[in-house]
Design an enzyme around this catalytic site. Structure first.
Site, PDB file in Angstrom:
ATOM      1  N   ASN A  52       0.808  -1.294  -0.001  1.00  0.00           N
ATOM      2  CA  ASN A  52       0.058  -0.100   0.106  1.00  0.00           C
ATOM      3  C   ASN A  52       0.772   1.172  -0.016  1.00  0.00           C
ATOM      4  O   ASN A  52       1.285   1.578   1.004  1.00  0.00           O
ATOM      5  CB  ASN A  52      -0.943   0.020   1.132  1.00  0.00           C
ATOM      6  CG  ASN A  52      -1.980   1.072   1.323  1.00  0.00           C
ATOM      7  OD1 ASN A  52      -1.866   1.942   0.556  1.00  0.00           O
ATOM      8  ND2 ASN A  52      -3.052   0.810   1.807  1.00  0.00           N
ATOM      9  N   ASP A  63      -0.419  -3.163  10.549  1.00  0.00           N
ATOM     10  CA  ASP A  63      -1.738  -3.936  10.171  1.00  0.00           C
ATOM     11  C   ASP A  63      -2.819  -2.739  10.740  1.00  0.00           C
ATOM     12  O   ASP A  63      -2.395  -2.394  11.814  1.00  0.00           O
ATOM     13  CB  ASP A  63      -2.074  -5.295  10.586  1.00  0.00           C
ATOM     14  CG  ASP A  63      -2.874  -5.984   9.668  1.00  0.00           C
ATOM     15  OD1 ASP A  63      -2.583  -6.176   8.427  1.00  0.00           O
ATOM     16  OD2 ASP A  63      -3.958  -6.376  10.302  1.00  0.00           O
TER      17      ASP A  63
HETATM   18  P1  ITT Z   1      -0.671  -4.259   3.416  1.00  0.00           P
HETATM   19  O1  ITT Z   1      -1.149  -5.271   4.103  1.00  0.00           O
HETATM   20  O2  ITT Z   1       0.175  -4.702   2.105  1.00  0.00           O
HETATM   21  O3  ITT Z   1       0.174  -3.419   4.237  1.00  0.00           O
HETATM   22  P2  ITT Z   1      -3.468  -3.282   3.092  1.00  0.00           P
HETATM   23  O4  ITT Z   1      -4.097  -2.047   2.567  1.00  0.00           O
HETATM   24  O5  ITT Z   1      -3.794  -4.471   2.795  1.00  0.00           O
HETATM   25  O6  ITT Z   1      -1.676  -3.171   2.774  1.00  0.00           O
HETATM   26  P3  ITT Z   1      -4.176  -3.524   5.737  1.00  0.00           P
HETATM   27  O7  ITT Z   1      -3.964  -5.193   5.563  1.00  0.00           O
HETATM   28  O8  ITT Z   1      -3.553  -3.137   7.289  1.00  0.00           O
HETATM   29  O9  ITT Z   1      -3.412  -3.005   4.553  1.00  0.00           O
HETATM   30  O10 ITT Z   1      -5.693  -3.432   5.494  1.00  0.00           O
HETATM   31  C1  ITT Z   1      -6.264  -2.180   6.143  1.00  0.00           C
HETATM   32  C2  ITT Z   1      -7.604  -1.753   5.185  1.00  0.00           C
HETATM   33  O11 ITT Z   1      -8.013  -0.887   6.093  1.00  0.00           O
HETATM   34  C3  ITT Z   1      -6.899  -1.069   4.064  1.00  0.00           C
HETATM   35  O12 ITT Z   1      -6.752  -1.624   3.011  1.00  0.00           O
HETATM   36  C4  ITT Z   1      -7.951   0.097   4.185  1.00  0.00           C
HETATM   37  O13 ITT Z   1      -9.197  -0.333   3.285  1.00  0.00           O
HETATM   38  C5  ITT Z   1      -8.444   0.234   5.688  1.00  0.00           C
HETATM   39  N1  ITT Z   1      -7.622   1.466   6.012  1.00  0.00           N
HETATM   40  C6  ITT Z   1      -6.547   1.100   7.155  1.00  0.00           C
HETATM   41  N2  ITT Z   1      -6.049   2.478   7.247  1.00  0.00           N
HETATM   42  C7  ITT Z   1      -6.656   3.230   6.775  1.00  0.00           C
HETATM   43  C8  ITT Z   1      -6.539   4.766   6.615  1.00  0.00           C
HETATM   44  O14 ITT Z   1      -5.672   5.308   6.932  1.00  0.00           O
HETATM   45  N3  ITT Z   1      -7.468   5.286   5.645  1.00  0.00           N
HETATM   46  C9  ITT Z   1      -8.498   4.674   4.964  1.00  0.00           C
HETATM   47  N4  ITT Z   1      -8.801   3.312   5.162  1.00  0.00           N
HETATM   48  C10 ITT Z   1      -7.830   2.672   5.781  1.00  0.00           C
END
Ligand code: ITT
Length: 191
Positions: free
Chosen positions: A14, A69
């Site tokens: 991300n 995460d």
């Molecule tokens: P990585 O696992 O590769 O780091 P990811 O996007 O899949 O990337 P996560 O597993 O931590 O990351 O997923 C968290 C999800 O929660 C993310 O995809 C967003 O949809 C949401 N999310 C987390 N932080 C956020 C933020 O600051 N703003 C908006 N949505 C967020």
């Protein structure tokens, strides 16, 4: 004392996470580099467990390394989507969440970020949290994921209506990375 130059690898797919983390850690003289390593993600209701497991499994040669995460926990939905936020976002997006809360006045929610840092045998976990609410409609174009529907604190503005600096002041990720930066600053030699 911790020894390393000022670079840390961040295992994430991300790019928004990288930009937000860099926005905080540059205040501490730290440079983040995105790295594509396979992240083993177990299924768990607890973000800390997911991060700890992934850190233990990560390639030992890549050090120091960060894994993060995060998730959106909606009160009325008993904490859903929580650790499943990434999957739920891909499947139903902001519109799906708005639909689940249609006609609902109790819209309390929080974002949580767990940042795990690993160097050699040392593992440290940092947590950032922001309580707020789910908006009645999508607002704003900045950021990513659920940003257009999350209002932090008591203001009437979503994360997607903020630039990166402003979001970092409020956000779960901003808070967790600030805690990491402060800890690194006090623990590192050759810094
Ligand atoms: P990585 O696992 O590769 O780091 P990811 O996007 O899949 O990337 P996560 O597993 O931590 O990351 O997923 C968290 C999800 O929660 C993310 O995809 C967003 O949809 C949401 N999310 C987390 N932080 C956020 C933020 O600051 N703003 C908006 N949505 C967020």
């Amino acid at each position: 004392m911790l020894h390393f130059d000022n670079k840390i690898f961040f295992a994430t797919n991300n790019i928004n996470k990288i930009q937000e983390a860099q926005g905080i850690l540059s205040n501490f003289g730290i440079v983040i580099e995105k790295i594509d390593v396979k992240k083993v993600e177990i299924q768990s209701d607890v973000l800390e467990e997911i991060v700890l497991y992934a850190l233990k499994k990560v390639n030992k040669r890549i050090i120091p390394i960060i894994i993060e995460d995060s998730g959106l926990f909606i009160e009325k939905l008993n904490g859903f989507p929580g650790p499943y936020s990434s999957y739920v976002y891909k499947k139903i997006g902001c519109d799906g969440i708005l639909k689940l809360l249609e006609g609902e006045k109790e819209r309390g929610a929080k974002f949580v970020s767990i940042v795990g840092f690993k160097k050699d045998k040392l593992i440290k976990i940092f947590k950032g949290e922001i309580v707020g609410k789910i908006a009645y409609k999508k607002m704003g174009r900045h950021g990513f994921g659920f940003d257009p529907i999350f209002i932090p604190g008591n203001i009437e503005k979503t994360f997607a209506q903020m630039n990166l600096e402003e979001k970092n002041l409020w956000s779960h990720r901003g808070r967790a990375f600030k805690a990491l930066g402060e800890w690194l600053q006090s623990s590192i030699k050759n810094f």
